[in-house]
Every structure is written in structure tokens, then in C-alpha cells.
Design a protein around this motif. Structure first.
Motif, PDB file in Angstrom:
ATOM      1  N   MET A  29       0.830  -1.207   0.000  1.00  0.00           N
ATOM      2  CA  MET A  29       0.000   0.000   0.000  1.00  0.00           C
ATOM      3  C   MET A  29       0.861   1.252   0.000  1.00  0.00           C
ATOM      4  SD  MET A  29      -2.949  -1.308   2.652  1.00  0.00           S
ATOM      5  CE  MET A  29      -3.788   0.282   2.739  1.00  0.00           C
ATOM      6  N   VAL A  30       1.970   1.225   0.763  1.00  0.00           N
ATOM      7  CA  VAL A  30       2.908   2.353   0.738  1.00  0.00           C
ATOM      8  C   VAL A  30       3.521   2.470  -0.651  1.00  0.00           C
ATOM      9  CG1 VAL A  30       5.052   3.287   1.691  1.00  0.00           C
ATOM     10  CG2 VAL A  30       3.406   2.154   3.206  1.00  0.00           C
ATOM     11  N   GLU A  74       0.041   7.065   3.678  1.00  0.00           N
ATOM     12  CA  GLU A  74       1.311   7.165   4.382  1.00  0.00           C
ATOM     13  C   GLU A  74       1.404   6.077   5.457  1.00  0.00           C
ATOM     14  OE1 GLU A  74       3.935   9.259   3.789  1.00  0.00           O
ATOM     15  OE2 GLU A  74       2.788   9.717   1.969  1.00  0.00           O
ATOM     16  N   PRO A  75       2.623   5.664   5.829  1.00  0.00           N
ATOM     17  CA  PRO A  75       2.763   4.621   6.849  1.00  0.00           C
ATOM     18  C   PRO A  75       1.996   4.891   8.139  1.00  0.00           C
ATOM     19  CG  PRO A  75       4.868   4.967   5.777  1.00  0.00           C
ATOM     20  CD  PRO A  75       3.929   6.027   5.243  1.00  0.00           C
ATOM     21  N   ALA A  76       2.061   6.126   8.623  1.00  0.00           N
ATOM     22  CA  ALA A  76       1.385   6.435   9.885  1.00  0.00           C
ATOM     23  C   ALA A  76      -0.127   6.269   9.764  1.00  0.00           C
ATOM     24  CB  ALA A  76       1.729   7.847  10.338  1.00  0.00           C
ATOM     25  N   ASP A  77      -0.683   6.588   8.597  1.00  0.00           N
ATOM     26  CA  ASP A  77      -2.130   6.453   8.415  1.00  0.00           C
ATOM     27  C   ASP A  77      -2.538   4.989   8.263  1.00  0.00           C
ATOM     28  OD1 ASP A  77      -2.729   9.178   8.594  1.00  0.00           O
ATOM     29  OD2 ASP A  77      -2.194   9.502   6.504  1.00  0.00           O
ATOM     30  N   ILE A  78      -1.713   4.207   7.585  1.00  0.00           N
ATOM     31  CA  ILE A  78      -2.003   2.774   7.480  1.00  0.00           C
ATOM     32  C   ILE A  78      -1.981   2.140   8.865  1.00  0.00           C
ATOM     33  CG2 ILE A  78      -1.121   0.575   6.600  1.00  0.00           C
ATOM     34  CD1 ILE A  78      -0.079   2.180   4.166  1.00  0.00           C
ATOM     35  N   ASP A  79      -0.965   2.485   9.657  1.00  0.00           N
ATOM     36  CA  ASP A  79      -0.884   1.942  11.008  1.00  0.00           C
ATOM     37  C   ASP A  79      -2.063   2.397  11.858  1.00  0.00           C
ATOM     38  OD1 ASP A  79       1.368   0.428  10.616  1.00  0.00           O
ATOM     39  OD2 ASP A  79       2.753   1.903  11.457  1.00  0.00           O
ATOM     40  N   VAL A  97      -0.223  -2.084  17.928  1.00  0.00           N
ATOM     41  CA  VAL A  97       0.804  -1.453  17.092  1.00  0.00           C
ATOM     42  C   VAL A  97       0.509  -1.823  15.644  1.00  0.00           C
ATOM     43  CG1 VAL A  97       3.269  -1.247  16.607  1.00  0.00           C
ATOM     44  CG2 VAL A  97       2.506  -1.675  18.947  1.00  0.00           C
ATOM     45  N   GLY A  98       0.610  -0.861  14.744  1.00  0.00           N
ATOM     46  CA  GLY A  98       0.318  -1.109  13.346  1.00  0.00           C
ATOM     47  C   GLY A  98       1.364  -1.976  12.662  1.00  0.00           C
ATOM     48  N   PRO A  99       1.058  -2.511  11.484  1.00  0.00           N
ATOM     49  CA  PRO A  99       1.962  -3.460  10.823  1.00  0.00           C
ATOM     50  C   PRO A  99       3.289  -2.860  10.370  1.00  0.00           C
ATOM     51  CG  PRO A  99       0.125  -2.881   9.381  1.00  0.00           C
ATOM     52  CD  PRO A  99      -0.198  -2.337  10.740  1.00  0.00           C
ATOM     53  N   LEU A 100       3.316  -1.591  10.008  1.00  0.00           N
ATOM     54  CA  LEU A 100       4.572  -0.980   9.565  1.00  0.00           C
ATOM     55  C   LEU A 100       5.453  -0.602  10.758  1.00  0.00           C
ATOM     56  CD1 LEU A 100       3.019   1.113   6.688  1.00  0.00           C
ATOM     57  CD2 LEU A 100       4.414  -0.959   6.468  1.00  0.00           C
ATOM     58  N   GLY A 143      14.939  -0.365  10.098  1.00  0.00           N
ATOM     59  CA  GLY A 143      13.990  -0.129  11.180  1.00  0.00           C
ATOM     60  C   GLY A 143      14.669   0.444  12.394  1.00  0.00           C
ATOM     61  N   ARG A 144      14.141   0.114  13.559  1.00  0.00           N
ATOM     62  CA  ARG A 144      14.629   0.715  14.796  1.00  0.00           C
ATOM     63  C   ARG A 144      16.124   0.478  15.002  1.00  0.00           C
ATOM     64  NH1 ARG A 144      11.847  -0.923  20.429  1.00  0.00           N
ATOM     65  NH2 ARG A 144      12.730  -2.957  19.852  1.00  0.00           N
ATOM     66  N   LYS A 145      16.611  -0.725  14.670  1.00  0.00           N
ATOM     67  CA  LYS A 145      18.004  -1.041  14.972  1.00  0.00           C
ATOM     68  C   LYS A 145      18.991  -0.226  14.142  1.00  0.00           C
ATOM     69  CE  LYS A 145      17.715  -5.210  12.098  1.00  0.00           C
ATOM     70  NZ  LYS A 145      17.710  -6.694  12.187  1.00  0.00           N
ATOM     71  N   SER A 146      18.552   0.301  13.001  1.00  0.00           N
ATOM     72  CA  SER A 146      19.449   1.132  12.187  1.00  0.00           C
ATOM     73  C   SER A 146      19.122   2.615  12.304  1.00  0.00           C
ATOM     74  CB  SER A 146      19.370   0.709  10.718  1.00  0.00           C
ATOM     75  OG  SER A 146      18.117   1.069  10.152  1.00  0.00           O
ATOM     76  N   GLY A 147      18.031   2.935  13.009  1.00  0.00           N
ATOM     77  CA  GLY A 147      17.634   4.325  13.187  1.00  0.00           C
ATOM     78  C   GLY A 147      16.591   4.818  12.211  1.00  0.00           C
ATOM     79  N   ARG A 148      16.326   4.031  11.149  1.00  0.00           N
ATOM     80  CA  ARG A 148      15.347   4.468  10.166  1.00  0.00           C
ATOM     81  C   ARG A 148      14.809   3.260   9.405  1.00  0.00           C
ATOM     82  NH1 ARG A 148      16.292   8.299   4.847  1.00  0.00           N
ATOM     83  NH2 ARG A 148      14.132   8.923   4.547  1.00  0.00           N
ATOM     84  N   GLY A 149      13.502   3.225   9.232  1.00  0.00           N
ATOM     85  CA  GLY A 149      12.832   2.221   8.420  1.00  0.00           C
ATOM     86  C   GLY A 149      11.667   2.910   7.742  1.00  0.00           C
ATOM     87  N   PHE A 150      10.456   2.554   8.115  1.00  0.00           N
ATOM     88  CA  PHE A 150       9.295   3.334   7.681  1.00  0.00           C
ATOM     89  C   PHE A 150       9.148   4.580   8.539  1.00  0.00           C
ATOM     90  CE2 PHE A 150       8.316  -0.886   6.020  1.00  0.00           C
ATOM     91  CZ  PHE A 150       7.997  -0.555   4.712  1.00  0.00           C
ATOM     92  N   TYR A 151       9.812   4.583   9.692  1.00  0.00           N
ATOM     93  CA  TYR A 151       9.805   5.707  10.616  1.00  0.00           C
ATOM     94  C   TYR A 151      11.232   6.066  10.986  1.00  0.00           C
ATOM     95  CZ  TYR A 151       4.854   4.500  11.188  1.00  0.00           C
ATOM     96  OH  TYR A 151       3.536   4.219  10.967  1.00  0.00           O
ATOM     97  N   GLU A 152      11.389   7.264  11.558  1.00  0.00           N
ATOM     98  CA  GLU A 152      12.670   7.673  12.113  1.00  0.00           C
ATOM     99  C   GLU A 152      12.706   7.253  13.592  1.00  0.00           C
ATOM    100  OE1 GLU A 152      15.146   9.127  10.562  1.00  0.00           O
ATOM    101  OE2 GLU A 152      14.155   9.516   8.645  1.00  0.00           O
TER     102      GLU A 152
END
Length: 284
Positions: free
Chosen positions: A203-204, A210-215, A226-229, A271-280
Motif C-alpha cells: 500500500m505504501v 502514508e505509513p502512519a495512516d495505514i498503522d 501497534v500497526g503493521p509498519l 527499522g529501529r536497529k538502524s535508526g530508520r525504516g518506515f519511521y525515524e
């Protein structure tokens, strides 16, 4: 049933450290084995920090020094020779897991239980490489392990009934809920979780939202906590990609990874472990 007295964990990354943490809180003595000294030191630090936070939150009344003293880390799998349970928690790579499981089984007592934390690889396929497949099963923990209430107990075709029963009891001793499934591609949790995540990523990719809206649609409309993204960022995009590839190979094209997922992983946006994925993420 109480937790096993002596627990080994092969691999001290985020998942392995979380598993060690859970058993330490349940009064097990835990030994982590890593590939080199630097990785072993990092695993020790990871567990210590996690235990410190649990003490600060009041999740346990045991002092931090006593908890930390129950966990050690090294590089020699021979330390598993007196273990009651060893959980393999290396990255989701079939060859890597097979190599690790064989090495561990070679030093384990015949009465011990060997488990894999795999989230998608067939337990029967892994068991086929072992001398004692009846003492083997899947214990699929969820990230973050200390906060998760679930452990998926994956029973292979050769898993002995007493091994399954012991595993269910140990999960209960950790204060978690055991969900028992037979060996099947993706088990229950990964198969359903990845199906939802892959569709959200498509969908993204298609510009639907946007990811936040899908979640938010899943969190508010379907009461997902918690949303899927967001969940994909926590799990790791590389982990999701590996599971999707495994499921696509066994269940077909409906699990084929979207190109966007491949592109983000190639770009190091894990994602979280690298500092950035679908979110910061600023708290990595």
C-alpha cells in the motif's frame, strides 16, 4: 513447573539477549555463546542494560547484581555440557542455524532440550540434521522479549511429548503464554503477521496512504496495539524480508516481498536497529 536451572542461548543479539533476560528473571542460570569475544562482551552489556531497566521499573524484586551474576557470555559451546535447555537464536539463515544446532547438540547431555528461535524455517527440516530430533522443537520468542507475553511452541513430527510438555511449562514459568502449533511454513504468528505487513508495504509502494495512516487504521479501526509498519520497524525490515522469502519459497507468490521492502533493506533502512525504516528512530 519452574524454569530450567541451566539455560544456554546461542547468539546474543537483540533476541538472544532478550531470551537470556527472560530466563534470568525466572531464576535460571544463563550462558550466552557468541562468535567472538567482542560479540560476547556486547551481549553481556545488552543483557545487563535490559535487566537494569527491569529493576528500575519494578518488574522484579531481585537486586540487579544478583540477576547480572546469573548471566555469563563466552565463545565456547562446550559450556552447554550441563545445560537443561539451549535456545538457538542466531540470525534467520538456514545454514547458519543448522551449523549452530549441530555444534550445540554435540556437547549437550542426552536429556537436554534443544530449541530454535526460528520464526519461519521448518522445525522438521532443522531436526533432520540432528542426532536427537525427539529432543528438539521451536521456541519462537517475540521482540522485545521482556515485554512480550507470547512464545510460540512449534512441535516437529519427531518432538517427544515430554519435550513439548516441558517447553509449555517453562514458558509459563517465564510468565508468558504458550501457543502450540505444529510445524508448518511460518507457523501461526509469522504467517499471519507477515501477510499483513507485506500488504501494508504494498500500500505504501502504491501510494495508497502514508505509513502512519495505514498503522492508525489498524490501531484505531481493528484495535491492534501497534500497526503493521511500526511492527515491521521493530522486528527489522531485513528479518521481515528473510521470512517473506522463506514463505514465498514454500507457500507461493502471495508472500513475494514487495520491491519497496527489498530497496529499503538494500539501503540499510532496517527499522529501529538502524535508526530508520518506515519511521525515524532516535532511541536506538
Amino acid at each position: 513447573m519452574s524454569a530450567p536451572a541451566r539455560v544456554g542461548v546461542l547468539g546474543g543479539g537483540r533476541m538472544g539477549a532478550g531470551i537470556a533476560h527472560a530466563f534470568a528473571l525466572a531464576a535460571s542460570r544463563v550462558t550466552i555463546v557468541e562468535r567472538d569475544d567482542a560479540s560476547a562482551d556486547a551481549a553481556s552489556a545488552r543483557v545487563w542494560e535490559s535487566l537494569r531497566r527491569s529493576v528500575e521499573r519494578g518488574a522484579t524484586d531481585r537486586p540487579l547484581d544478583a540477576l547480572a551474576a546469573a548471566v555469563s557470555a563466552g565463545t565456547d559451546a562446550a559450556v552447554f555440557a550441563d545445560a537443561d535447555l539451549v535456545v538457538e537464536a542466531v540470525p534467520e539463515d538456514r545454514d547458519l542455524k543448522l551449523d549452530g544446532l549441530r555444534r550445540v547438540e554435540a556437547v549437550l547431555p542426552a536429556t537436554a532440550v534443544l530449541a530454535s528461535n526460528t520464526s519461519s524455517i521448518s522445525i522438521d527440516a532443522l531436526a533432520a540434521a540432528l542426532e536427537r530430533p525427539d529432543r528438539f522443537l521451536g521456541l519462537h520468542f517475540f521482540n522485545p522479549v521482556p515485554a512480550s507475553a507470547l512464545v510460540e511452541v512449534v512441535v516437529g513430527s519427531a518432538t517427544a511429548p515430554d519435550v513439548r510438555a516441558a517447553a509449555e511449562g517453562w514458558v509459563a514459568a517465564l510468565g508468558k503464554r504458550a501457543v502450540v502449533v505444529r510445524d508448518a511454513p511460518g507457523f501461526a504468528s509469522s504467517r499471519l503477521g507477515v501477510a499483513l505487513a507485506l500488504e501494508a508495504i504494498r500500500m505504501v509502494e502504491e501510494g495508497v496512504a502514508e505509513p502512519a495512516d495505514i498503522d492508525a487504521a489498524m490501531e484505531l479501526g481493528y484495535r491492534h496495539p501497534v500497526g503493521p509498519l511500526h511492527t515491521t520497524d521493530i522486528v527489522g525490515l531485513d528479518v521481515r524480508l528473510g521470512i517473506a522469502e522463506e514463505l514465498a519459497a514454500t507457500l507461493g507468490e502471495r508472500f513475494a516481498p514487495p520491491q519497496l521492502l527489498r530497496d529499503l533493506v538494500a539501503a540499510g533502512r532496517l527499522g529501529r536497529k538502524s535508526g530508520r525504516g518506515f519511521y525515524e528512530w532516535s532511541d536506538r
